[in-house]
Every structure is written in structure tokens, then in C-alpha cells.
Design a protein around this motif. Structure first.
Motif, PDB file in Angstrom:
ATOM      1  N   VAL A  74     -15.965  -1.976  13.259  1.00 54.08           N
ATOM      2  CA  VAL A  74     -15.318  -2.287  14.530  1.00 54.08           C
ATOM      3  C   VAL A  74     -15.265  -1.027  15.387  1.00 54.08           C
ATOM      4  CG1 VAL A  74     -13.218  -3.115  15.663  1.00 54.08           C
ATOM      5  CG2 VAL A  74     -13.867  -4.047  13.424  1.00 54.08           C
ATOM      6  N   VAL A  75     -15.588  -1.202  16.668  1.00 56.82           N
ATOM      7  CA  VAL A  75     -15.434  -0.150  17.668  1.00 56.82           C
ATOM      8  C   VAL A  75     -14.631  -0.761  18.811  1.00 56.82           C
ATOM      9  CG1 VAL A  75     -16.618   1.274  19.378  1.00 56.82           C
ATOM     10  CG2 VAL A  75     -17.559   1.065  17.069  1.00 56.82           C
ATOM     11  N   CYS A  76     -13.590  -0.062  19.239  1.00 57.57           N
ATOM     12  CA  CYS A  76     -12.735  -0.556  20.311  1.00 57.57           C
ATOM     13  C   CYS A  76     -12.457   0.592  21.283  1.00 57.57           C
ATOM     14  CB  CYS A  76     -11.437  -1.093  19.729  1.00 57.57           C
ATOM     15  SG  CYS A  76     -10.364  -1.830  20.958  1.00 57.57           S
ATOM     16  N   MET A  96      -6.743 -11.149   7.313  1.00 59.79           N
ATOM     17  CA  MET A  96      -6.527 -12.509   6.827  1.00 59.79           C
ATOM     18  C   MET A  96      -7.807 -13.358   6.829  1.00 59.79           C
ATOM     19  SD  MET A  96      -3.399 -12.549   5.911  1.00 59.79           S
ATOM     20  CE  MET A  96      -3.129 -14.281   5.624  1.00 59.79           C
ATOM     21  N   LEU A  97      -8.832 -12.931   7.536  1.00 57.27           N
ATOM     22  CA  LEU A  97     -10.069 -13.718   7.617  1.00 57.27           C
ATOM     23  C   LEU A  97     -10.855 -13.721   6.319  1.00 57.27           C
ATOM     24  CD1 LEU A  97     -11.417 -12.791  11.168  1.00 57.27           C
ATOM     25  CD2 LEU A  97     -10.044 -14.781  10.478  1.00 57.27           C
ATOM     26  N   ALA A  98     -10.852 -12.601   5.597  1.00 57.09           N
ATOM     27  CA  ALA A  98     -11.603 -12.503   4.342  1.00 57.09           C
ATOM     28  C   ALA A  98     -11.104 -11.295   3.562  1.00 57.09           C
ATOM     29  CB  ALA A  98     -13.102 -12.347   4.624  1.00 57.09           C
ATOM     30  N   PRO A  99     -10.977 -11.398   2.251  1.00 62.24           N
ATOM     31  CA  PRO A  99     -10.507 -10.261   1.448  1.00 62.24           C
ATOM     32  C   PRO A  99     -11.396  -9.033   1.598  1.00 62.24           C
ATOM     33  CG  PRO A  99     -10.735 -12.231   0.073  1.00 62.24           C
ATOM     34  CD  PRO A  99     -11.238 -12.576   1.434  1.00 62.24           C
ATOM     35  N   GLU A 100     -12.701  -9.243   1.827  1.00 59.66           N
ATOM     36  CA  GLU A 100     -13.639  -8.134   1.971  1.00 59.66           C
ATOM     37  C   GLU A 100     -13.326  -7.264   3.187  1.00 59.66           C
ATOM     38  OE1 GLU A 100     -16.134 -11.724   0.529  1.00 59.66           O
ATOM     39  OE2 GLU A 100     -14.401 -11.374   1.814  1.00 59.66           O
ATOM     40  N   ASN A 101     -12.585  -7.822   4.128  1.00 60.82           N
ATOM     41  CA  ASN A 101     -12.305  -7.086   5.351  1.00 60.82           C
ATOM     42  C   ASN A 101     -11.387  -5.886   5.142  1.00 60.82           C
ATOM     43  OD1 ASN A 101     -14.010  -8.770   6.647  1.00 60.82           O
ATOM     44  ND2 ASN A 101     -12.418  -9.972   7.652  1.00 60.82           N
ATOM     45  N   ALA A 102     -10.781  -5.782   3.976  1.00 60.53           N
ATOM     46  CA  ALA A 102      -9.982  -4.588   3.664  1.00 60.53           C
ATOM     47  C   ALA A 102     -10.864  -3.341   3.715  1.00 60.53           C
ATOM     48  CB  ALA A 102      -9.321  -4.719   2.298  1.00 60.53           C
ATOM     49  N   ASP A 103     -12.180  -3.526   3.518  1.00 58.17           N
ATOM     50  CA  ASP A 103     -13.118  -2.405   3.539  1.00 58.17           C
ATOM     51  C   ASP A 103     -13.838  -2.260   4.880  1.00 58.17           C
ATOM     52  OD1 ASP A 103     -12.657  -1.432   0.929  1.00 58.17           O
ATOM     53  OD2 ASP A 103     -13.826  -3.101   0.122  1.00 58.17           O
ATOM     54  N   SER A 104     -13.450  -3.035   5.882  1.00 61.09           N
ATOM     55  CA  SER A 104     -14.031  -2.895   7.220  1.00 61.09           C
ATOM     56  C   SER A 104     -13.774  -1.487   7.725  1.00 61.09           C
ATOM     57  CB  SER A 104     -13.393  -3.884   8.198  1.00 61.09           C
ATOM     58  OG  SER A 104     -13.543  -5.195   7.763  1.00 61.09           O
ATOM     59  N   GLU A 105     -14.755  -0.929   8.418  1.00 59.75           N
ATOM     60  CA  GLU A 105     -14.617   0.424   8.949  1.00 59.75           C
ATOM     61  C   GLU A 105     -14.351   0.378  10.452  1.00 59.75           C
ATOM     62  OE1 GLU A 105     -17.992   2.836   8.000  1.00 59.75           O
ATOM     63  OE2 GLU A 105     -17.427   2.971   5.898  1.00 59.75           O
ATOM     64  N   PHE A 106     -13.420   1.218  10.890  1.00 55.32           N
ATOM     65  CA  PHE A 106     -13.072   1.353  12.298  1.00 55.32           C
ATOM     66  C   PHE A 106     -13.420   2.758  12.744  1.00 55.32           C
ATOM     67  CE2 PHE A 106     -10.653  -2.114  10.757  1.00 55.32           C
ATOM     68  CZ  PHE A 106     -10.439  -2.958  11.830  1.00 55.32           C
ATOM     69  N   LEU A 107     -14.161   2.862  13.829  1.00 50.67           N
ATOM     70  CA  LEU A 107     -14.466   4.167  14.390  1.00 50.67           C
ATOM     71  C   LEU A 107     -13.247   4.640  15.175  1.00 50.67           C
ATOM     72  CD1 LEU A 107     -16.600   6.387  14.855  1.00 50.67           C
ATOM     73  CD2 LEU A 107     -17.290   5.133  16.918  1.00 50.67           C
ATOM     74  N   LEU A 108     -12.656   5.757  14.767  1.00 51.34           N
ATOM     75  CA  LEU A 108     -11.451   6.262  15.411  1.00 51.34           C
ATOM     76  C   LEU A 108     -11.667   7.537  16.208  1.00 51.34           C
ATOM     77  CD1 LEU A 108      -8.629   5.646  12.782  1.00 51.34           C
ATOM     78  CD2 LEU A 108      -9.390   4.198  14.668  1.00 51.34           C
ATOM     79  N   GLU A 109     -12.684   8.307  15.849  1.00 58.90           N
ATOM     80  CA  GLU A 109     -12.981   9.542  16.571  1.00 58.90           C
ATOM     81  C   GLU A 109     -14.476   9.637  16.765  1.00 58.90           C
ATOM     82  OE1 GLU A 109     -11.211  13.002  14.775  1.00 58.90           O
ATOM     83  OE2 GLU A 109      -9.278  11.998  14.559  1.00 58.90           O
ATOM     84  N   GLU A 110     -14.844  10.135  17.961  1.00 61.28           N
ATOM     85  CA  GLU A 110     -16.256  10.190  18.329  1.00 61.28           C
ATOM     86  C   GLU A 110     -16.930  11.502  17.958  1.00 61.28           C
ATOM     87  OE1 GLU A 110     -18.966   9.377  22.294  1.00 61.28           O
ATOM     88  OE2 GLU A 110     -16.795   9.328  22.469  1.00 61.28           O
TER      89      GLU A 110
END
Length: 130
Positions: A74-76, A96-110
């Protein structure tokens, strides 16, 4: 798609608009990479009555319509084009959409580039499953 490409796509979707004092949208933009390898975009919608939603949930809803529940990355960005961390509601929604999403990566710094997993952003899941 690289994180830089996702970031450019998110920035390209920013289109802040005010529709009177009760409605604005396009101030925040998000790009989600689904488990299927497709990319989904969304912008925020702010309504005075409280029925608005965040850019991440907008993008995730499109992903769900496509039959995907798993989020890889995810990039926001906010209206200034700078990276944003997802709010608590979005964190919980994606978790809550899928248990695998606990490992989703979020870009926080560029620069330097830094990501964090959803499980690290969710301190204490209410359902105790994350």
C-alpha cells in the motif's frame, strides 16, 4: 510495479475538490497491490454527515469488487504528495479482509525508502487474531 511507480501513480490521482461546505474529495490518494498482482487506486471522500471514507478503503473496495481480498503493498499520499500512514480504521479494515494482510507492506518513508508491515501498525487487534 516498483514502490516509486506506485508513489507516482498515487500522486497522479490527487485531485482535491470542494463541493460546498459539506463535501470534498481527492485530497488523499492510495494505491493497493492485490495478491493477484493487480493495482487498485482510490481517493478519500469527506462528507459532513460522516458517510465519507478513506482512500485506502476506496481502493480496497475496488479490489474486493474484482474478487481479491489479499493486500501485498500500500502507498498512500496526502494532498501535498507526501506519504501518509493509514488511519486506524483503514488498518483494521484491511486486516479483516484476509489473515495474510497482517504481512501487507506500507511505504512510510521515501528517502531512504522504509516500509512497515500491517501487523507492526496494529498494536492490539480487537479480535486477537492478528
Amino acid at each position: 510495479m516498483t514502490y516509486q511507480e506506485m508513489l507516482a501513480l498515487a500522486r497522479s490521482k490527487l485531485n482535491p475538490q470542494n463541493r460546498g461546505k459539506f463535501c470534498s474529495f481527492g485530497y488523499v490518494s492510495a494505491v493497493i497491490e492485490g495478491g493477484n498482482g493487480k493495482y487498485y487506486t482510490g481517493v478519500n471522500v469527506d462528507l459532513a454527515c460522516g458517510l465519507g471514507f478513506c482512500a485506502e478503503r476506496n481502493a480496497a473496495s475496488t479490489m474486493l469488487t474484482d474478487g481479491e481480498t489479499v493486500v501485498r503493498r500500500v502507498v498512500c499520499v496526502g494532498e501535498d504528495g507526501k506519504l501518509m500512514s493509514p488511519c486506524g480504521s483503514c488498518r483494521e479494515f484491511l486486516a479483516m479482509l484476509a489473515p495474510e494482510n497482517a504481512d501487507s507492506e506500507f511505504l512510510l518513508e521515501e528517502d531512504p525508502m522504509r516500509t512497515v508491515k500491517l501487523r507492526e501498525l496494529r498494536c492490539y487487534p480487537w479480535d486477537n487474531n492478528g
